[in-house]
Design a protein around this motif. Structure first.
Motif, PDB file in Angstrom:
ATOM      1  N   THR A   1       0.828  -1.208   0.000  1.00 29.37           N
ATOM      2  CA  THR A   1       0.000   0.000   0.000  1.00 29.37           C
ATOM      3  C   THR A   1       0.862   1.258   0.000  1.00 29.37           C
ATOM      4  OG1 THR A   1      -0.257  -0.103   2.407  1.00 29.37           O
ATOM      5  CG2 THR A   1      -1.969  -1.144   1.073  1.00 29.37           C
ATOM      6  N   ALA A   2       2.035   1.197   0.631  1.00 34.60           N
ATOM      7  CA  ALA A   2       2.928   2.358   0.647  1.00 34.60           C
ATOM      8  C   ALA A   2       3.493   2.643  -0.743  1.00 34.60           C
ATOM      9  CB  ALA A   2       4.072   2.143   1.639  1.00 34.60           C
ATOM     10  N   ALA A   3       3.638   1.610  -1.556  1.00 32.18           N
ATOM     11  CA  ALA A   3       4.195   1.778  -2.895  1.00 32.18           C
ATOM     12  C   ALA A   3       3.165   2.300  -3.897  1.00 32.18           C
ATOM     13  CB  ALA A   3       4.773   0.456  -3.394  1.00 32.18           C
ATOM     14  N   ALA A   4       1.899   2.292  -3.525  1.00 34.74           N
ATOM     15  CA  ALA A   4       0.842   2.753  -4.429  1.00 34.74           C
ATOM     16  C   ALA A   4       0.869   4.272  -4.532  1.00 34.74           C
ATOM     17  CB  ALA A   4      -0.517   2.288  -3.923  1.00 34.74           C
TER      18      ALA A   4
ATOM     19  N   PRO B   1      -5.686   4.515  -1.632  1.00 33.52           N
ATOM     20  CA  PRO B   1      -6.873   4.212  -0.818  1.00 33.52           C
ATOM     21  C   PRO B   1      -7.735   3.096  -1.410  1.00 33.52           C
ATOM     22  CG  PRO B   1      -6.591   6.575  -1.031  1.00 33.52           C
ATOM     23  CD  PRO B   1      -5.599   5.937  -1.968  1.00 33.52           C
ATOM     24  N   GLU B   2      -7.869   3.081  -2.738  1.00 40.30           N
ATOM     25  CA  GLU B   2      -8.663   2.031  -3.386  1.00 40.30           C
ATOM     26  C   GLU B   2      -7.992   0.666  -3.223  1.00 40.30           C
ATOM     27  OE1 GLU B   2     -10.072   0.830  -7.857  1.00 40.30           O
ATOM     28  OE2 GLU B   2      -9.961   2.962  -7.366  1.00 40.30           O
ATOM     29  N   LEU B   3      -6.674   0.632  -3.388  1.00 37.55           N
ATOM     30  CA  LEU B   3      -5.935  -0.612  -3.217  1.00 37.55           C
ATOM     31  C   LEU B   3      -6.059  -1.116  -1.786  1.00 37.55           C
ATOM     32  CD1 LEU B   3      -3.950  -2.808  -4.157  1.00 37.55           C
ATOM     33  CD2 LEU B   3      -2.083  -1.213  -3.606  1.00 37.55           C
ATOM     34  N   GLU B   4      -5.912  -0.228  -0.822  1.00 34.03           N
ATOM     35  CA  GLU B   4      -6.007  -0.628   0.578  1.00 34.03           C
ATOM     36  C   GLU B   4      -7.387  -1.195   0.896  1.00 34.03           C
ATOM     37  OE1 GLU B   4      -5.356   1.367   4.942  1.00 34.03           O
ATOM     38  OE2 GLU B   4      -3.979   1.926   3.325  1.00 34.03           O
ATOM     39  N   ARG B   5      -8.441  -0.534   0.410  1.00 34.12           N
ATOM     40  CA  ARG B   5      -9.810  -1.042   0.630  1.00 34.12           C
ATOM     41  C   ARG B   5      -9.984  -2.417  -0.004  1.00 34.12           C
ATOM     42  NH1 ARG B   5     -11.162   4.196  -0.051  1.00 34.12           N
ATOM     43  NH2 ARG B   5     -11.571   3.968  -2.278  1.00 34.12           N
TER      44      ARG B   5
ATOM     45  N   LEU C   1      -7.659  -4.680  -0.604  1.00 29.22           N
ATOM     46  CA  LEU C   1      -6.920  -5.669   0.180  1.00 29.22           C
ATOM     47  C   LEU C   1      -7.619  -5.963   1.504  1.00 29.22           C
ATOM     48  CD1 LEU C   1      -3.269  -4.495  -0.512  1.00 29.22           C
ATOM     49  CD2 LEU C   1      -4.382  -6.572  -1.375  1.00 29.22           C
ATOM     50  N   GLU C   2      -8.207  -4.959   2.113  1.00 28.06           N
ATOM     51  CA  GLU C   2      -8.955  -5.183   3.357  1.00 28.06           C
ATOM     52  C   GLU C   2     -10.170  -6.062   3.099  1.00 28.06           C
ATOM     53  OE1 GLU C   2      -9.718  -1.228   4.770  1.00 28.06           O
ATOM     54  OE2 GLU C   2      -7.696  -1.034   5.637  1.00 28.06           O
ATOM     55  N   ASP C   3     -10.869  -5.821   1.980  1.00 32.62           N
ATOM     56  CA  ASP C   3     -12.019  -6.658   1.619  1.00 32.62           C
ATOM     57  C   ASP C   3     -11.573  -8.099   1.374  1.00 32.62           C
ATOM     58  OD1 ASP C   3     -13.680  -4.463   1.813  1.00 32.62           O
ATOM     59  OD2 ASP C   3     -13.808  -4.136  -0.360  1.00 32.62           O
ATOM     60  N   GLU C   4     -10.452  -8.258   0.666  1.00 32.28           N
ATOM     61  CA  GLU C   4      -9.898  -9.594   0.419  1.00 32.28           C
ATOM     62  C   GLU C   4      -9.568 -10.270   1.747  1.00 32.28           C
ATOM     63  OE1 GLU C   4      -5.637 -11.029  -1.144  1.00 32.28           O
ATOM     64  OE2 GLU C   4      -6.821 -10.008  -2.700  1.00 32.28           O
ATOM     65  N   GLY C   5      -9.018  -9.495   2.670  1.00 30.02           N
ATOM     66  CA  GLY C   5      -8.681 -10.032   3.987  1.00 30.02           C
ATOM     67  C   GLY C   5      -9.903 -10.471   4.760  1.00 30.02           C
ATOM     68  N   GLU C   6     -10.958  -9.676   4.714  1.00 30.21           N
ATOM     69  CA  GLU C   6     -12.199 -10.047   5.412  1.00 30.21           C
ATOM     70  C   GLU C   6     -12.755 -11.355   4.864  1.00 30.21           C
ATOM     71  OE1 GLU C   6     -13.395  -8.789   8.119  1.00 30.21           O
ATOM     72  OE2 GLU C   6     -12.179  -6.974   8.205  1.00 30.21           O
ATOM     73  N   ASP C   7     -12.720 -11.503   3.540  1.00 27.21           N
ATOM     74  CA  ASP C   7     -13.180 -12.750   2.926  1.00 27.21           C
ATOM     75  C   ASP C   7     -12.293 -13.924   3.348  1.00 27.21           C
ATOM     76  OD1 ASP C   7     -15.181 -11.346   1.622  1.00 27.21           O
ATOM     77  OD2 ASP C   7     -14.127 -11.269  -0.305  1.00 27.21           O
ATOM     78  N   ALA C   8     -10.989 -13.692   3.398  1.00 31.19           N
ATOM     79  CA  ALA C   8     -10.038 -14.760   3.728  1.00 31.19           C
ATOM     80  C   ALA C   8     -10.220 -15.247   5.168  1.00 31.19           C
ATOM     81  CB  ALA C   8      -8.604 -14.282   3.499  1.00 31.19           C
ATOM     82  N   VAL C   9     -10.358 -14.322   6.120  1.00 29.80           N
ATOM     83  CA  VAL C   9     -10.529 -14.762   7.513  1.00 29.80           C
ATOM     84  C   VAL C   9     -11.919 -15.348   7.735  1.00 29.80           C
ATOM     85  CG1 VAL C   9      -8.737 -13.262   8.477  1.00 29.80           C
ATOM     86  CG2 VAL C   9     -11.113 -12.453   8.392  1.00 29.80           C
ATOM     87  N   ALA C  10     -12.903 -14.898   6.959  1.00 28.61           N
ATOM     88  CA  ALA C  10     -14.245 -15.487   7.057  1.00 28.61           C
ATOM     89  C   ALA C  10     -14.215 -16.947   6.610  1.00 28.61           C
ATOM     90  CB  ALA C  10     -15.241 -14.692   6.223  1.00 28.61           C
ATOM     91  N   ALA C  11     -13.419 -17.245   5.586  1.00 29.71           N
ATOM     92  CA  ALA C  11     -13.297 -18.631   5.118  1.00 29.71           C
ATOM     93  C   ALA C  11     -12.667 -19.513   6.187  1.00 29.71           C
ATOM     94  CB  ALA C  11     -12.483 -18.685   3.828  1.00 29.71           C
ATOM     95  N   VAL C  12     -11.666 -18.998   6.880  1.00 28.96           N
ATOM     96  CA  VAL C  12     -11.039 -19.749   7.977  1.00 28.96           C
ATOM     97  C   VAL C  12     -12.069 -19.966   9.090  1.00 28.96           C
ATOM     98  CG1 VAL C  12      -9.276 -19.685   9.801  1.00 28.96           C
ATOM     99  CG2 VAL C  12      -8.692 -18.973   7.469  1.00 28.96           C
ATOM    100  N   ALA C  13     -12.773 -18.917   9.452  1.00 27.63           N
ATOM    101  CA  ALA C  13     -13.770 -19.014  10.521  1.00 27.63           C
ATOM    102  C   ALA C  13     -14.892 -19.985  10.159  1.00 27.63           C
ATOM    103  CB  ALA C  13     -14.335 -17.632  10.834  1.00 27.63           C
ATOM    104  N   ASP C  14     -15.335 -19.956   8.904  1.00 25.68           N
ATOM    105  CA  ASP C  14     -16.403 -20.863   8.476  1.00 25.68           C
ATOM    106  C   ASP C  14     -15.971 -22.321   8.602  1.00 25.68           C
ATOM    107  OD1 ASP C  14     -17.999 -18.687   7.912  1.00 25.68           O
ATOM    108  OD2 ASP C  14     -17.744 -18.807   5.731  1.00 25.68           O
ATOM    109  N   ASP C  15     -14.754 -22.622   8.141  1.00 21.66           N
ATOM    110  CA  ASP C  15     -14.264 -24.004   8.238  1.00 21.66           C
ATOM    111  C   ASP C  15     -14.097 -24.429   9.690  1.00 21.66           C
ATOM    112  OD1 ASP C  15     -14.274 -24.113   5.509  1.00 21.66           O
ATOM    113  OD2 ASP C  15     -12.137 -24.516   5.286  1.00 21.66           O
ATOM    114  N   ALA C  16     -13.600 -23.531  10.525  1.00 17.97           N
ATOM    115  CA  ALA C  16     -13.423 -23.857  11.942  1.00 17.97           C
ATOM    116  C   ALA C  16     -14.773 -24.043  12.626  1.00 17.97           C
ATOM    117  CB  ALA C  16     -12.606 -22.772  12.633  1.00 17.97           C
ATOM    118  N   ALA C  17     -15.723 -23.185  12.306  1.00 18.93           N
ATOM    119  CA  ALA C  17     -17.050 -23.289  12.904  1.00 18.93           C
ATOM    120  C   ALA C  17     -17.742 -24.587  12.487  1.00 18.93           C
ATOM    121  CB  ALA C  17     -17.905 -22.088  12.516  1.00 18.93           C
TER     122      ALA C  17
END
Length: 147
Positions: free
Chosen positions: A44-47, A53-57, A59-75
């Motif tokens: 994000t610093a290199a952008a 700001p668009e790149l950071e958002r 990546l944050e959205d991608e991160g939310e999806d990624a941790v949700a997938a981990v949580a879903d499998d664990a649940a």
């Protein structure tokens, strides 16, 4: 033996293999599974000012999806979960999170990069975590790596 297990994810396909090893360990120990995604601040610093700001958002959205997938499998395995998206340098942030949350074990995937790929990317996150962790680290190599 393990009360809290951290499973960092970068949102890639390697998480399936990592979860296939990490979740049974969590089940056997009735451990809480912590899913963590780190938005790499170096990217994000290199952008540019316009795209940053668009790149950071994104990546944050991608991160939310990624941790949700981990949580879903664990649940699905009736495991308690904690999910977080943080900004920082991935290996350092993973280790900081582990320290802050009293993590007993880190289960992390690796894609088995070639030596050339490691030089280009300044090494691998999993290698730096292993080299600097004060707790056990279980490294799961992606079964499709090197194909």
């Amino acid at each position: 033996m393990y009360d809290d297990i951290l499973i960092p994810t970068d949102g890639s396909e390697t998480i399936s293999e990592t979860l296939a090893h990490g979740l049974p360990i969590a089940e056997q120990n009735d451990a809480t599974v912590h899913g963590l995604y780190v938005v790499d601040s170096r990217i994000t610093a290199a952008a540019t000012d316009e795209t940053g700001p668009e790149l950071e958002r994104s990546l944050e959205d991608e991160g939310e999806d990624a941790v949700a997938a981990v949580a879903d499998d664990a649940a699905a395995s009736d495991l308690e979960t904690v999910s977080e998206v943080r900004k920082g340098t991935p290996s350092k942030t993973i280790l900081e999170y582990a320290d802050e949350h009293g993590i007993d074990l880190i289960v992390i995937g690796t894609r088995g990069k070639s030596p050339r790929e490691k030089v280009v990317s300044l090494g691998s996150v999993s290698e730096r975590v292993v080299d600097n962790a004060e707790i056990p680290v279980f490294v799961v190599r992606d079964a499709g790596a090197g194909e």
